[in-house]
Design a protein around this motif. Structure first.
Motif, PDB file in Angstrom:
ATOM      1  N   GLU A  10       0.810  -1.218   0.000  1.00  0.00           N
ATOM      2  CA  GLU A  10       0.000   0.000   0.000  1.00  0.00           C
ATOM      3  C   GLU A  10       0.840   1.264   0.000  1.00  0.00           C
ATOM      4  OE1 GLU A  10      -2.235  -0.371   3.537  1.00  0.00           O
ATOM      5  OE2 GLU A  10      -3.603  -1.891   2.755  1.00  0.00           O
ATOM      6  N   VAL A  11       2.107   1.179   0.426  1.00  0.00           N
ATOM      7  CA  VAL A  11       2.934   2.369   0.599  1.00  0.00           C
ATOM      8  C   VAL A  11       3.363   2.924  -0.752  1.00  0.00           C
ATOM      9  CG1 VAL A  11       5.049   3.279   1.602  1.00  0.00           C
ATOM     10  CG2 VAL A  11       3.775   1.495   2.804  1.00  0.00           C
ATOM     11  N   PRO A  12       3.066   4.202  -1.035  1.00  0.00           N
ATOM     12  CA  PRO A  12       3.533   4.802  -2.292  1.00  0.00           C
ATOM     13  C   PRO A  12       5.053   4.786  -2.374  1.00  0.00           C
ATOM     14  CG  PRO A  12       1.840   6.149  -1.267  1.00  0.00           C
ATOM     15  CD  PRO A  12       2.216   5.112  -0.262  1.00  0.00           C
ATOM     16  N   SER A  13       5.555   4.752  -3.568  1.00  0.00           N
ATOM     17  CA  SER A  13       7.003   4.610  -3.774  1.00  0.00           C
ATOM     18  C   SER A  13       7.788   5.837  -3.336  1.00  0.00           C
ATOM     19  CB  SER A  13       7.293   4.324  -5.249  1.00  0.00           C
ATOM     20  OG  SER A  13       6.795   5.381  -6.069  1.00  0.00           O
ATOM     21  N   ASN A  14       7.110   6.975  -3.195  1.00  0.00           N
ATOM     22  CA  ASN A  14       7.828   8.214  -2.868  1.00  0.00           C
ATOM     23  C   ASN A  14       7.849   8.531  -1.378  1.00  0.00           C
ATOM     24  OD1 ASN A  14       5.102   8.747  -2.667  1.00  0.00           O
ATOM     25  ND2 ASN A  14       5.250  10.828  -3.509  1.00  0.00           N
ATOM     26  N   MET A  15       7.497   7.561  -0.519  1.00  0.00           N
ATOM     27  CA  MET A  15       7.545   7.819   0.922  1.00  0.00           C
ATOM     28  C   MET A  15       7.880   6.548   1.681  1.00  0.00           C
ATOM     29  SD  MET A  15       3.483   8.316   1.867  1.00  0.00           S
ATOM     30  CE  MET A  15       3.264   9.523   0.558  1.00  0.00           C
ATOM     31  N   THR A  16       8.288   6.720   2.936  1.00  0.00           N
ATOM     32  CA  THR A  16       8.625   5.584   3.777  1.00  0.00           C
ATOM     33  C   THR A  16       7.364   4.939   4.343  1.00  0.00           C
ATOM     34  OG1 THR A  16       8.763   6.918   5.786  1.00  0.00           O
ATOM     35  CG2 THR A  16      10.778   6.734   4.443  1.00  0.00           C
ATOM     36  N   GLU A  17       7.508   3.715   4.824  1.00  0.00           N
ATOM     37  CA  GLU A  17       6.386   3.049   5.464  1.00  0.00           C
ATOM     38  C   GLU A  17       5.953   3.824   6.706  1.00  0.00           C
ATOM     39  OE1 GLU A  17       5.030  -1.330   7.208  1.00  0.00           O
ATOM     40  OE2 GLU A  17       7.114  -0.988   6.643  1.00  0.00           O
ATOM     41  N   ALA A  18       6.932   4.412   7.430  1.00  0.00           N
ATOM     42  CA  ALA A  18       6.611   5.173   8.642  1.00  0.00           C
ATOM     43  C   ALA A  18       5.753   6.394   8.309  1.00  0.00           C
ATOM     44  CB  ALA A  18       7.892   5.596   9.350  1.00  0.00           C
ATOM     45  N   GLU A  19       6.089   7.088   7.221  1.00  0.00           N
ATOM     46  CA  GLU A  19       5.276   8.244   6.834  1.00  0.00           C
ATOM     47  C   GLU A  19       3.868   7.808   6.434  1.00  0.00           C
ATOM     48  OE1 GLU A  19       4.838  11.657   3.372  1.00  0.00           O
ATOM     49  OE2 GLU A  19       6.872  11.028   3.936  1.00  0.00           O
ATOM     50  N   TRP A  20       3.780   6.702   5.686  1.00  0.00           N
ATOM     51  CA  TRP A  20       2.459   6.242   5.254  1.00  0.00           C
ATOM     52  C   TRP A  20       1.589   5.868   6.448  1.00  0.00           C
ATOM     53  CZ3 TRP A  20      -0.656   6.920   1.495  1.00  0.00           C
ATOM     54  CH2 TRP A  20      -1.768   6.092   1.332  1.00  0.00           C
ATOM     55  N   GLN A  21       2.187   5.184   7.438  1.00  0.00           N
ATOM     56  CA  GLN A  21       1.418   4.810   8.612  1.00  0.00           C
ATOM     57  C   GLN A  21       0.950   6.037   9.375  1.00  0.00           C
ATOM     58  OE1 GLN A  21       0.332   1.641   9.386  1.00  0.00           O
ATOM     59  NE2 GLN A  21      -0.955   2.867  10.751  1.00  0.00           N
ATOM     60  N   GLN A  22       1.796   7.064   9.435  1.00  0.00           N
ATOM     61  CA  GLN A  22       1.379   8.310  10.085  1.00  0.00           C
ATOM     62  C   GLN A  22       0.237   8.962   9.316  1.00  0.00           C
ATOM     63  OE1 GLN A  22       1.579   9.294  13.004  1.00  0.00           O
ATOM     64  NE2 GLN A  22       3.231  10.766  13.275  1.00  0.00           N
TER      65      GLN A  22
END
Length: 259
Positions: A10-22
């Motif tokens: 689900e995480v977009p390629s232009n961000m980290t997993e941590a940013e996506w979860q936030q």
């Protein structure tokens, strides 16, 4: 596919997993505010710091209702107000003033939540402020700050006074304006706001009765203050006991925030 693999997909390629979860948690918070009836058209705002060394934070695109906000629609900005993610929307300038001020000086204020509810604004506009009239209010009053109204928060010169007034508190009444909470997570900022808003509503209803208030013994208030002093316990409770069922409620009643 494992749950961890599904999350990574689900995480977009232009961000980290941590940013996506936030982003997912913050979008959920916006939807929950709408679900509880605390929103104010497209106004008020909630922000969350992006994990990492930079003081970047996420905030709502100005022009979406809270029940429309998704993880991908949130706007990332820096402390100077520069938008770091593409969006057809700008951000609320008053929201930037308030949130950037707190994120600038409070490393522990990962999430900042500000509302204009009827009862929260009523209590913020009363000379007595919020009183420890009941158990719910006592979850808040030991950790409550006040900031005097200076007009719509467009003047960045107000930020040092806001920072000073908040200090190390996690709840604030913005006089003649509304309510504000901060937390080391989105979950804790939301739970604090839940208690603050309910305490304000309880006080409004108590005052509406027009009868003398039954007093709370000072020793009971002191006892509760001591019990509630451990902020680590509050953080743990918010993240492990309160937030997961709130997300389940949201998935049932107002899904779509994870996109």
């Amino acid at each position: 596919m494992s749950p961890a693999e599904a999350r990574l997909k689900e995480v977009p390629s232009n961000m980290t997993e941590a940013e996506w979860q936030q982003r997912v948690n913050l979008a959920a918070c916006y939807r929950l505010v709408a679900l509880y009836g605390w929103d104010d058209l497209v106004d008020t705002h909630i922000s969350a710091r992006v994990p990492g060394p930079d003081h970047h934070f996420l905030i709502n695109p100005y022009g979406l209702m809270f029940d429309e906000i998704t993880a991908s629609s949130l706007v990332k900005v820096d402390l100077h107000g520069n938008q770091l993610s593409e969006s057809e929307y700008s951000i609320n300038p008053a929201g930037f003033t308030i949130h950037s001020a707190i994120h600038e000086v409070r490393e522990d204020a990962i999430c900042v939540l500000h509302l204009h509810t009827l009862d929260g604004t009523a209590v913020s506009s009363s000379a007595e402020g919020l009183l420890p009239l009941n158990q719910t209010a006592q979850l808040v009053t030991h950790d409550l700050a006040y900031h005097d109204y200076e007009g719509i928060a467009l003047d960045h010169d107000e930020r040092p006074r806001l920072q000073k007034d908040l200090g190390n508190h996690n709840h604030m009444l913005l006089r003649n304006h509304g309510t504000l909470t901060v937390g080391r997570s989105v979950a804790s900022a939301f739970e604090r706001m839940y208690h603050l808003e309910r305490a304000c509503s309880m006080q409004v209803r108590t005052r509406a009765l027009g009868t003398p208030v039954y007093p709370v013994e000072p020793i009971a208030i002191e006892k509760n203050t001591e019990l509630l002093a451990n902020r680590d316990n509050a953080e743990l409770r918010s993240n492990t006991l309160v937030w997961p069922p709130l997300l389940r409620k949201l998935d049932r009643e107002l899904p779509g925030y994870r996109s």
